[in-house]
Design an enzyme around this catalytic site. Structure first.
Site, PDB file in Angstrom:
ATOM      1  N   GLU A  41      -4.182  -3.592  -2.201  1.00  0.00           N
ATOM      2  CA  GLU A  41      -3.115  -2.754  -3.396  1.00  0.00           C
ATOM      3  C   GLU A  41      -4.045  -3.078  -4.269  1.00  0.00           C
ATOM      4  O   GLU A  41      -4.447  -4.077  -4.870  1.00  0.00           O
ATOM      5  CB  GLU A  41      -2.236  -4.071  -3.925  1.00  0.00           C
ATOM      6  CG  GLU A  41      -0.904  -3.360  -5.299  1.00  0.00           C
ATOM      7  CD  GLU A  41       0.030  -3.848  -5.882  1.00  0.00           C
ATOM      8  OE1 GLU A  41       0.596  -5.018  -5.211  1.00  0.00           O
ATOM      9  OE2 GLU A  41      -0.694  -3.890  -7.770  1.00  0.00           O
ATOM     10  N   ARG A  45      -6.363  -0.610 -12.773  1.00  0.00           N
ATOM     11  CA  ARG A  45      -6.526  -1.738 -14.032  1.00  0.00           C
ATOM     12  C   ARG A  45      -8.034  -1.278 -14.072  1.00  0.00           C
ATOM     13  O   ARG A  45      -7.941  -1.609 -15.320  1.00  0.00           O
ATOM     14  CB  ARG A  45      -6.409  -2.901 -13.704  1.00  0.00           C
ATOM     15  CG  ARG A  45      -4.993  -3.438 -13.770  1.00  0.00           C
ATOM     16  CD  ARG A  45      -3.823  -4.835 -13.847  1.00  0.00           C
ATOM     17  NE  ARG A  45      -3.187  -5.225 -12.582  1.00  0.00           N
ATOM     18  CZ  ARG A  45      -2.450  -6.550 -12.593  1.00  0.00           C
ATOM     19  NH1 ARG A  45      -3.067  -7.534 -13.169  1.00  0.00           N
ATOM     20  NH2 ARG A  45      -1.340  -5.967 -12.550  1.00  0.00           N
ATOM     21  N   LYS A 129       9.206  -4.932  -5.649  1.00  0.00           N
ATOM     22  CA  LYS A 129       8.295  -5.587  -6.091  1.00  0.00           C
ATOM     23  C   LYS A 129       9.379  -6.213  -6.855  1.00  0.00           C
ATOM     24  O   LYS A 129       9.730  -6.019  -7.831  1.00  0.00           O
ATOM     25  CB  LYS A 129       7.301  -4.476  -6.772  1.00  0.00           C
ATOM     26  CG  LYS A 129       6.164  -5.726  -7.169  1.00  0.00           C
ATOM     27  CD  LYS A 129       5.043  -5.371  -7.341  1.00  0.00           C
ATOM     28  CE  LYS A 129       4.412  -5.585  -6.444  1.00  0.00           C
ATOM     29  NZ  LYS A 129       2.735  -5.888  -7.109  1.00  0.00           N
TER      30      LYS A 129
HETATM   31  O1  LIG Z   1      -1.131  -9.197 -12.334  1.00  0.00           O
HETATM   32  C1  LIG Z   1      -1.633  -9.874 -11.409  1.00  0.00           C
HETATM   33  C2  LIG Z   1      -1.361  -9.112  -9.809  1.00  0.00           C
HETATM   34  O2  LIG Z   1      -0.548  -8.768  -9.662  1.00  0.00           O
HETATM   35  C3  LIG Z   1      -0.771 -10.580  -9.379  1.00  0.00           C
HETATM   36  O3  LIG Z   1      -0.724 -12.118  -9.255  1.00  0.00           O
HETATM   37  P1  LIG Z   1      -1.596 -12.913  -8.836  1.00  0.00           P
HETATM   38  O4  LIG Z   1      -3.180 -12.890 -10.224  1.00  0.00           O
HETATM   39  O5  LIG Z   1      -0.595 -14.311  -9.733  1.00  0.00           O
HETATM   40  O6  LIG Z   1      -1.381 -13.552  -7.768  1.00  0.00           O
HETATM   41  C1  LIG Z   2       1.639  -6.749 -10.557  1.00  0.00           C
HETATM   42  C2  LIG Z   2       1.860  -5.403 -10.190  1.00  0.00           C
HETATM   43  O1  LIG Z   2       2.564  -4.797  -9.067  1.00  0.00           O
HETATM   44  C3  LIG Z   2       0.798  -4.305 -10.181  1.00  0.00           C
HETATM   45  O2  LIG Z   2       0.038  -4.028 -11.651  1.00  0.00           O
HETATM   46  O3  LIG Z   2       1.533  -3.241 -10.202  1.00  0.00           O
END
Ligand SMILES: O=C[C@H](O)COP(=O)(O)O
Ligand SMILES: CC(=O)C(=O)O
Length: 213
Positions: A41, A45, A129
């Site tokens: 994924e 960002r 999700k």
């Molecule tokens: O925002 C963070 C991502 O969605 C993944 O989360 P993580 O870094 O806690 O695995």
């Molecule tokens: C955290 C997440 O699901 C996203 O940034 O899409």
């Protein structure tokens, strides 16, 4: 959608990546593919997300690429044109979700409350999700919500790592987990792709071990 959901379920873990520079996209994809997780994924960002998806898709067409942190319909279009096969977002934005549905683009929006889950169910979605997973109540919250909404299965993300993966993956309401522990930004920045591959292999082995119990 079912092909993608099935593939995610088969893999068990989806690496959630933030790429600051698209030059890292190919070594990262190689580490993931050779480590046994041909998926990612790639989060919108950063500005590098779109080009990174394009490069990864061209070099590894069988990789299942999700675009993450997709917040606008314009990002949906850019992600899909670059090669993303599913749109993921941290929250439930009806405009983005409805746009994807209208264009037959697979979408897994983030939800964290029964009200948001209800919005997804109403639109016929069967995979969502759950973000931020551990901060929002983790497995207890997922089990409690899914008792009422029996048609959906969940991809928890946020706070998942090797120490708690088992408690999530052991729940039949969960089809896979998202996590960044094997693709942390500091490792990418340092060019530690061997380490990323090794941690990916360990994640794959852990999924296998959990599922063999
Ligand atoms: O925002 C963070 C991502 O969605 C993944 O989360 P993580 O870094 O806690 O695995
Ligand atoms: C955290 C997440 O699901 C996203 O940034 O899409």
């Amino acid at each position: 959608m079912s092909n993608i959901a099935d593939k995610f379920e088969e893999l068990g873990v989806i690496p959630v990546v933030v790429l600051n520079d698209s030059k890292d996209a190919l070594p990262l994809a190689k580490a993931l593919v050779e480590g046994g997780l041909p998926c990612a994924e790639v989060t919108f960002r950063t500005e590098a997300a779109e080009e990174s998806i394009r490069l990864m898709h061209e070099a590894y067409p069988d990789m299942v690429l999700a675009a993450g942190t997709v917040l606008t319909t314009e990002q949906v279009d850019r992600a899909v044109a670059a090669g993303a096969s599913v749109i993921v977002s941290p929250g439930f934005d009806p405009e983005v979700v409805d746009y994807c549905i209208s264009k037959n683009i697979p979408v897994m929006p983030g939800i964290v409350t029964p009200s948001e889950l209800a919005q997804a169910v109403k639109r016929g979605l069967t995979r969502v999700k759950f973000f931020p997973a551990t901060a929002a109540g983790g497995i207890k919250m997922i089990k409690a919500m899914c008792a009422a909404y029996t048609t959906v299965r969940i991809m928890p993300t946020g706070g998942i790592n090797t120490s708690n993966l088992e408690e999530f993956l052991s729940c039949d309401k969960i089809f896979c987990c998202g996590g960044s522990w094997m693709v942390k930004g500091d490792m990418i920045k340092a060019g530690e792709f061997d380490k990323i591959q090794k941690m990916t292999e360990e994640a794959v082995a852990l999924v296998k071990e959990i599922r063999s119990k």
